[in-house]
Design an enzyme around this catalytic site. Structure first.
Site, PDB file in Angstrom:
ATOM      1  N   ARG A 217     -24.884  -2.053   8.548  1.00 16.01           N
ATOM      2  CA  ARG A 217     -24.796  -3.474   8.263  1.00 16.01           C
ATOM      3  C   ARG A 217     -25.022  -4.507   9.562  1.00 16.01           C
ATOM      4  O   ARG A 217     -25.037  -5.747   9.278  1.00 16.01           O
ATOM      5  CB  ARG A 217     -23.366  -3.667   7.877  1.00 16.01           C
ATOM      6  CG  ARG A 217     -22.830  -2.746   6.650  1.00 16.01           C
ATOM      7  CD  ARG A 217     -21.594  -2.844   6.364  1.00 16.01           C
ATOM      8  NE  ARG A 217     -21.497  -3.587   5.115  1.00 16.01           N
ATOM      9  CZ  ARG A 217     -20.546  -4.271   4.507  1.00 16.01           C
ATOM     10  NH1 ARG A 217     -19.281  -3.882   4.945  1.00 16.01           N
ATOM     11  NH2 ARG A 217     -20.647  -4.707   3.240  1.00 16.01           N
TER      12      ARG A 217
ATOM     13  N   LYS B 266       0.881  -0.964  -0.034  1.00 11.89           N
ATOM     14  CA  LYS B 266       0.125   0.219   0.018  1.00 11.89           C
ATOM     15  C   LYS B 266       0.901   1.276   0.088  1.00 11.89           C
ATOM     16  O   LYS B 266       2.114   1.249   0.818  1.00 11.89           O
ATOM     17  CB  LYS B 266      -0.921  -0.022   1.306  1.00 11.89           C
ATOM     18  CG  LYS B 266      -1.945   1.016   1.218  1.00 11.89           C
ATOM     19  CD  LYS B 266      -2.952   0.768   2.268  1.00 11.89           C
ATOM     20  CE  LYS B 266      -4.043   1.873   2.441  1.00 11.89           C
ATOM     21  NZ  LYS B 266      -5.010   1.571   3.400  1.00 11.89           N
TER      22      LYS B 266
ATOM     23  N   GLU C 288     -18.803  -5.835  11.290  1.00 14.69           N
ATOM     24  CA  GLU C 288     -19.671  -5.067  11.985  1.00 14.69           C
ATOM     25  C   GLU C 288     -20.875  -6.057  12.970  1.00 14.69           C
ATOM     26  O   GLU C 288     -21.076  -5.736  13.936  1.00 14.69           O
ATOM     27  CB  GLU C 288     -20.535  -3.915  11.092  1.00 14.69           C
ATOM     28  CG  GLU C 288     -19.624  -2.835  10.826  1.00 14.69           C
ATOM     29  CD  GLU C 288     -18.972  -3.212   9.357  1.00 14.69           C
ATOM     30  OE1 GLU C 288     -18.348  -2.321   8.898  1.00 14.69           O
ATOM     31  OE2 GLU C 288     -19.000  -4.443   8.692  1.00 14.69           O
TER      32      GLU C 288
END
Length: 641
Positions: free
Chosen positions: A405, A288, A377
């Site tokens: 969610r 990244k 979640e």
């Protein structure tokens, strides 16, 4: 500042132009694409490190596959800047995430190359599989379907549900697992350890290479087919790995890991995979922030750094002349530590947002009492519920839009059982440049209909501290929602002593006589500003900070409707089913008659832009509130010559 693309990139108006180049030219395209992203984001802002990490993959995908006929689905979307630039949006890329500009995420009505709108994680495999199954049904057997998902997004249950189905669906889908050990913060969990084991095992990688080299020298003849070779490699993986291959146990053909920054290797591998039917997974290893040293070194900071000097790496921060209010998230992060020092039953949970929620402070100071559970979640909510059954006081911190969610878990596992989990919903309201996938505007409406739930929203930092303090007191035995916005509060001196707030009680901030303005949460500060304008017009508005939308302060509401015949409600959530609707329900139930105007987020999708631009568009900034009051009181306004 005029930013121009490089020699080759400036000639690429779509992927068809890219496919006219030679493989040797792709190296230059990658260099120019990476530099263009750096140039634009340093000046105009946006997400940064994620797209740098997939430059080679992006180029390879559009070079090998016939997009948009071949369907490319990105997960989350932070990583899709290169994709946007290569698909006809190069010249408008500087408008990325700006008001009325292009979205920071793939968006179906923006481009035919954006096959699926994303923003939340872990949706790509399900979406691509759905496309593949539909194509198979229509007889489009030559059509390819590719899902690009990060290893952080792969931790979510939805990704595993899709893998489980893909393995038996017999659909032509390719899953590319972009493995960089990062989402926004470093990844956590057993999957991370498993992928690390695969990618770093010198035994596996050396043995695999040695076997392939040996096979190239043996007179195995034509009888040694690709199927036989694959079985041999699968056996090899099983011998040296600590466990059998996870993805192949789902019925996937697994390939990799390979270097995600080797454009030649990527294009060759993808070309080979086009000819292999059915579900398959390519595991690539990337960095990244690749190509920008500071982003490679500190990937969390450079996920979305804001404006910066691309040469020195200095991130531009405004230096205020006097003390500034803190961010609400930091007030939460420091306050939960204060409370935990007083109450040994307090624990903290967050699904993959320790930095964004500022739970990182507690994780550093009390590592045995604060936990990052990954992008999960649903798990975060039910985990909190399980802890609550054992007498723990759990502060479960989830962004408002991500909390959507876990709605079922909030109902089934928490509310029905009356478990006193404290839900701290960060980023409530309009969040700004991240746009509609991240706006936290629905939580009031969907939580208000659930029995046994307390819903509150603080107007400032002091109120946030006091609501957190009140939520963990022994007398509270119900689920307790505290919703607060992204960004700064209003109190530089915010560390005030804790005071208990009785559930369902609001505050009268200003006595009035012409009109009552009822606010919930941070927009109460916009009301304060609007009142200054209205006083200059000779009007006398009253201001009530309701603090709770469930239960409402009925004593205060009776006082208001007995005194005023004109009322404005102000909230930073959807008007449909929100705080204003709750006030109207009260008014109807008690047969009051008043002229009521509701200000908040209208019943439409609000796009991206600076928060103040979106507040103005929705009409609940200070000017919008003052304008609404003047319209309702126009007969009382006197114009002097």
């Amino acid at each position: 500042m005029n930013i121009t693309a490089g020699q080759l990139l400036s000639q690429l108006d779509n992927p068809a132009d890219l496919r006219k180049l030679s493989k040797e030219q792709l190296h230059q395209v990658c260099e120019e694409l990476r530099q263009y992203i750096i140039d634009v984001v340093s000046v105009h802002g946006g997400h940064f490190a994620a797209s740098l990490g997939v430059v080679e993959l992006t180029v390879a995908l559009h070079y090998v596959f016939n997009t948009p006929y071949d369907q490319l689905v990105w997960d989350v979307g932070h990583q899709a800047y290169g994709h946007k630039i290569l698909t006809g949006r190069r010249d408008v890329f500087p408008t990325n995430r700006k008001y009325k500009g292009i979205s920071g995420f793939p968006k179906r009505d923006e481009s035919e190359y954006d096959t699926f709108g994303v923003g939340h994680s872990s949706t790509s495999i399900s979406a691509a599989l759905g496309m593949a199954m539909a194509s198979h049904y229509k007889g489009e057997f030559d059509r390819q379907h590719i899902a690009v998902i990060g290893d952080g997004a792969m931790t979510a249950g939805m990704a595993f549900e899709a893998l489980n189905h893909a393995g038996v669906a017999n659909a032509n889908v390719l899953i590319i697992l972009n493995d960089n050990c990062m989402s926004i913060d470093p990844n956590v969990g057993a999957l991370k350890e498993y992928l690390t084991d695969i990618t770093t095992s010198p035994t596996y990688n050396k043995l695999r290479d040695d076997v392939w080299n040996l096979l190239g020298k043996l007179p195995v003849g034509k009888k040694f087919t690709r199927e036989m070779a694959s079985k041999l490699e699968a056996s090899l993986k099983g011998v040296v790995s600590k466990s059998s291959n996870l993805f192949e146990s789902f019925g996937m053909r697994y390939f990799g890991p390979i270097d995600g920054h080797n454009i030649t290797k990527l294009t060759d591998t993808l070309q080979d995979l086009k000819d292999i039917p059915g579900p398959k997974l390519l595991h690539i290893v990337t960095t990244k922030g690749k190509g920008y040293a500071l982003a490679e070194k500190d990937q969390t900071t450079w996920h979305a750094p804001g404006l910066f000097d691309k040469i020195t790496g200095e991130i531009f921060k405004k230096v205020p002349e006097r003390p500034q209010p803190p961010k609400y998230q930091d007030v939460f992060g420091h306050t939960i530590i204060e409370l935990a020092e007083q109450n040994d039953k307090i624990l903290g949970i967050t699904p993959a947002m320790p930095s964004g929620s500022s739970l990182k402070f507690m994780m550093e100071k009390m590592p045995d009492r604060a936990f990052d559970v990954g992008i999960c979640e649903q798990h975060a909510v039910t985990l909190s519920a399980g802890m609550a059954t054992q007498g723990m006081r759990v502060f479960c911190n989830i962004y408002s839009s991500f909390f959507q969610r876990a709605f079922d878990q909030a109902v089934h596992d928490v509310a029905i059982q009356k478990l006193p989990v404290v839900f701290c919903l960060d980023r409530a309201g309009l969040v700004g440049e991240d746009g509609p996938t991240h706006h936290g505007v629905y939580d009031i409406a969907y939580m208000r209909g659930i029995p046994n739930v307390i819903i509150s929203s603080p107007m400032n930092e002091e109120e946030l501290r006091n609501l957190m303090y009140s939520a963990q007191l022994p007398e509270n035995n119900l689920p307790y929602v505290i919703r607060y916005p992204r960004g700064q509060g209003v109190m530089p001196e915010w560390r005030t002593p804790f005071k208990a707030i009785q559930t369902g009680t609001g505050r009268k901030l200003r006595e009035g006589k012409d009109i009552a303005i009822l606010s919930l949460g941070h927009p109460g500060n916009f009301v304060t500003e609007a009142i200054r304008e209205l006083l200059a017009d000779g009007l006398q508005p009253g201001h009530y900070d309701m603090r709770f939308v469930k239960p409402l302060d009925e004593t205060l509401l009776h006082e208001i409707f007995q005194q005023y015949d004109k009322v404005i409600t102000v909230e930073d959530g959807t008007i449909t089913g929100g705080f204003g609707s709750a006030v109207l329900e009260f008014m109807a139930q008690h047969h009051y008659k008043a002229d009521v105007r509701m200000l908040g987020v209208p019943d439409k999708i609000i796009e991206h832009g600076k928060p103040e631009e979106l507040f103005r568009e929705c009409g609940y900034d200070a000017a919008g509130i003052a304008r609404a009051a003047r319209e309702m009181l126009k007969e009382k306004i006197t114009v002097t010559a």
